[in-house]
Design a protein around this motif. Structure first.
Motif, short mmCIF file in Angstrom:
data_model
loop_
_atom_site.label_atom_id
_atom_site.label_comp_id
_atom_site.label_asym_id
_atom_site.label_seq_id
_atom_site.Cartn_x
_atom_site.Cartn_y
_atom_site.Cartn_z
N ALA A 53 35.66 -14.00 -40.03
CA ALA A 53 36.09 -13.40 -40.93
C ALA A 53 36.22 -15.45 -41.75
O ALA A 53 36.91 -15.30 -43.66
CB ALA A 53 37.32 -12.56 -40.61
N LYS A 54 37.58 -16.15 -41.31
CA LYS A 54 37.95 -17.27 -41.58
C LYS A 54 36.74 -17.67 -41.44
O LYS A 54 36.76 -18.33 -43.03
CB LYS A 54 38.56 -17.59 -40.28
CG LYS A 54 39.33 -19.38 -40.28
CD LYS A 54 40.14 -19.69 -41.12
CE LYS A 54 40.56 -20.85 -40.68
NZ LYS A 54 42.51 -20.11 -41.94
N SER A 82 26.10 -16.80 -39.78
CA SER A 82 26.10 -16.18 -41.19
C SER A 82 24.97 -15.29 -40.62
O SER A 82 23.96 -15.86 -39.76
CB SER A 82 26.04 -17.14 -42.24
OG SER A 82 25.85 -16.43 -43.23
N GLU A 106 34.03 -16.95 -43.86
CA GLU A 106 32.94 -16.23 -44.83
C GLU A 106 34.41 -17.05 -45.59
O GLU A 106 33.63 -17.23 -46.63
CB GLU A 106 33.44 -15.11 -44.36
CG GLU A 106 32.12 -14.30 -43.63
CD GLU A 106 30.36 -14.64 -43.89
OE1 GLU A 106 30.65 -14.81 -45.33
OE2 GLU A 106 29.97 -15.61 -43.51
N GLN A 107 35.86 -17.73 -45.32
CA GLN A 107 36.79 -17.31 -46.48
C GLN A 107 35.98 -19.16 -46.19
O GLN A 107 36.48 -19.33 -47.97
CB GLN A 107 38.15 -17.68 -45.44
CG GLN A 107 38.38 -15.55 -45.81
CD GLN A 107 39.96 -15.40 -44.68
OE1 GLN A 107 40.19 -16.87 -44.62
NE2 GLN A 107 40.62 -13.81 -45.54
N ASP A 144 35.50 -11.66 -34.35
CA ASP A 144 35.66 -10.54 -35.56
C ASP A 144 36.43 -11.41 -36.70
O ASP A 144 36.42 -11.77 -37.75
CB ASP A 144 35.88 -9.23 -35.64
CG ASP A 144 35.23 -8.88 -35.13
OD1 ASP A 144 33.55 -9.15 -34.61
OD2 ASP A 144 34.95 -7.60 -34.54
N GLU A 145 37.65 -12.45 -36.04
CA GLU A 145 38.81 -12.96 -37.12
C GLU A 145 37.85 -14.23 -37.19
O GLU A 145 37.96 -14.37 -37.87
CB GLU A 145 39.88 -12.89 -35.97
CG GLU A 145 40.92 -14.01 -36.73
CD GLU A 145 42.01 -13.84 -35.89
OE1 GLU A 145 43.11 -14.26 -35.89
OE2 GLU A 145 42.43 -12.88 -35.05
#
Length: 132
Positions: A37-38, A105, A40-41, A33-34
């Motif tokens: 999230a990274k 994604s 996506e950034q 999950d981390e």
């Protein structure tokens, strides 16, 4: 069954192993999950960087277009890993980030771009020799 039998100890060991396995699973899920999230950034900037270079007419442009086309349609544009060797390190990093982002994604990579489908078709034509 009396307290002196091995069953209670076996049950305790199994419960402990189950607890450890669940903790490991939760830790791995948290790490995934981390990482997502990274991605996506940093994914959008990596994609933008590849598109920026792919839109030019430089020695690296063709390689960036081919990498993007491989993500867009790998059946027609297989990823040739030697293309990563032909581009600068910052572009290599952007390419690997974009590939990883595309893998995880929930959307196709070109969907993150304004008029991305048209852009990929344009790159397709350029690489097929139909547009300069």
């Amino acid at each position: 069954m009396t307290p002196d039998t091995p069953m209670p100890r076996l049950t305790e060991r199994l419960n402990e192993r189950t607890r450890q396995a669940l903790e490991k699973h939760y830790a791995e899920e948290a790490a995934v999950d981390e990482r997502l999230a990274k991605l996506e950034q940093v994914g959008p900037a990596a994609l933008d960087r590849l598109v920026e270079v792919a839109n030019r007419d430089t020695g690296q442009s063709r390689h960036c277009r081919r990498i993007l086309l491989a993500v867009y349609n790998a059946d027609d544009w297989p990823l040739e890993l030697n293309r990563l060797r032909c581009i600068d390190r910052d572009l290599q990093s952007a390419a690997l980030t974009a590939i990883e982002w595309a893998t995880y994604s929930g959307r196709e990579l070109h969907e993150h771009l304004d008029d991305g489908d048209r852009l990929m078709h344009r790159f397709w034509l350029i690489e097929k020799g139909g547009e300069d």
